[in-house]
Design an enzyme around this catalytic site. Structure first.
Site, PDB file in Angstrom:
ATOM      1  N   CYS A 134      -6.558 -24.817  -3.743  1.00 57.95           N
ATOM      2  CA  CYS A 134      -7.009 -23.424  -3.586  1.00 57.95           C
ATOM      3  C   CYS A 134      -5.971 -22.454  -4.146  1.00 57.95           C
ATOM      4  CB  CYS A 134      -7.278 -23.148  -2.105  1.00 57.95           C
ATOM      5  SG  CYS A 134      -7.795 -21.453  -1.789  1.00 57.95           S
ATOM      6  N   CYS A 137      -5.549 -19.254  -1.995  1.00 58.64           N
ATOM      7  CA  CYS A 137      -4.769 -19.462  -0.767  1.00 58.64           C
ATOM      8  C   CYS A 137      -3.277 -19.618  -1.077  1.00 58.64           C
ATOM      9  CB  CYS A 137      -5.203 -20.724  -0.020  1.00 58.64           C
ATOM     10  SG  CYS A 137      -6.957 -21.032   0.021  1.00 58.64           S
ATOM     11  N   ASP A 138      -2.956 -20.393  -2.101  1.00 59.70           N
ATOM     12  CA  ASP A 138      -1.568 -20.838  -2.264  1.00 59.70           C
ATOM     13  C   ASP A 138      -0.837 -20.264  -3.469  1.00 59.70           C
ATOM     14  OD1 ASP A 138      -1.809 -22.426   0.004  1.00 59.70           O
ATOM     15  OD2 ASP A 138      -2.644 -24.098  -1.126  1.00 59.70           O
TER      16      ASP A 138
END
Ligand code: NAP
Length: 323
Positions: A134, A137-138
């Site tokens: 992701c 997200c990261d």
């Protein structure tokens, strides 16, 4: 067998939000949570884009709070796995888990989709330590780092372009010499000076050190057979998702990629069955979008129960087979 008003299959943000809304409507929903609360979110080490949490929080913490919130209003969360369902006779629907059997007036399916894995050594070991599925997200954790992206579809290119906001360089490793992604995305990727491509190549192993995480990838050129080691700080894998549809067989209409088809009210083709979250959304896959979809599906289920109350009461009054 006790009859429930609402059974929710799945305990990610969509499922737990649907649980909160149906619990507040006094419907005492039962959530079949699977083995692990939160599904995909449970393996997200930090969520910085869920509104209302400016300092961020971990995936497990967020879903634990969502669970507590739903339970405070009467939801029941069961750590159990659905083995089979029978939606063929209409409401009430049969949901068979490893531990129990449920009859439910309505079912909300929020069972999610899993990112496809490469299945190479080092992948599982370094999830959260340099291996990610992701970018949204990261990506932030890879500021000024050199990273690789695996895949050649729309997701790989879109995420690679997004990741150039943070990383110094993004090398896309694709197993063929032709991309699957749409032409416009291809053009954007080719014109991005931070993005480079490694063609006809597969990742054979992800190498790193305990504590510091990923250090390199071992690559194999599929045409020449040459094996090389490429230093990298992170490996983002976007090779597709697999919707968790196995338990439904052909009882719910799926699209060509295996995702449940819903309308704007999150109704499936089966009257009384609703779906929300990644099992029906193959595009955005965000906690915030799943929460919204879980809310909509729950509202639709609540309305559906109100509209069908009389028929459901009449069905309840019928003697069960064998009585
Ligand atoms: P996808 O289109 O199935 O692409 C998966 C990519 O990963 C392919 O390039 C495939 O290679 C590669 N791959 C698969 N298994 C692999 C393995 N074991 N090792 C190495 N590479 C592997 O998946 P997606 O990109 O996630 O897209 C899913 C759907 O969502 C598509 O319909 C897509 O159009 C849509 N989507 C649209 C947008 C948008 O429109 N903005 C954004 C994201 C997704 P091959 O090409 O060789 O098969």
């Amino acid at each position: 067998m006790k009859k429930e008003r609402v059974v929710i299959i799945g305990s990610g943000p969509a499922g737990l939000t649907a649980a909160l809304y149906t619990a507040r409507a006094q419907l005492k929903p039962v959530v079949i949570a699977g083995n692990q609360l939160g599904g995909q979110v449970a393996i997200t080490h930090e969520i910085e884009n869920y509104p209302g949490f400016p300092d961020g929080l971990s995936g497990p913490e967020l879903v634990e709070r969502m669970k507590e919130h739903a339970e405070n209003f009467g939801a029941e969360v069961k750590f159990d796995l659905v083995e089979s369902v029978d939606f063929s006779k209409g409401s009430p629907f049969l949901v068979k888990t490893m531990a129990e059997e449920y009859l439910a007036d309505t079912v909300i399916v929020t069972i999610g989709a899993d990112p496809r894995k490469l299945g190479v050594p080092g992948e599982k070991e370094y999830v959260g330590g340099g291996v990610s599925y992701c970018g949204t997200c990261d990506g932030f954790f890879f500021r000024d780092k050199d990273i690789v992206v695996v895949g050649g579809g729309d997701s790989a290119l879109e995420e690679a372009i997004f990741l150039t906001r943070f990383a110094s360089s993004v090398n896309i490793i694709h197993r063929r010499d032709e991309l699957r992604a749409g032409v416009q995305l291809q053009e954007r990727a080719f014109n991005n000076e931070k993005i480079s491509f490694t063609w006809n190549t597969v990742v054979e192993e992800i190498l790193g050190e305990e504590g510091t995480g990923v250090k390199s990838v071992q690559l194999k050129n599929r045409e020449t057979g040459e094996v090389t080691e490429q230093p990298t700080d992170g490996v983002f894998i976007f090779i597709g998702h697999d919707p968790n549809n196995a338990v439904f067989g052909d009882q719910i209409a799926l699209n060509e990629n295996g995702y449940i088809i819903t309308d704007q009210r999150y109704r499936t083709n089966v009257d009384g069955i609703f779906a929300a979250g990644e099992i029906q959304d193959e595009i955005w896959r965000q906690v915030a979008t799943s929460v919204g979809q879980g809310t909509s599906a729950a509202m639709s289920a609540i309305h559906w129960l109100e509209e069908n109350e009389k028929t459901l009461q009449e069905l309840d009054a019928l003697p069960e087979a064998g009585d």
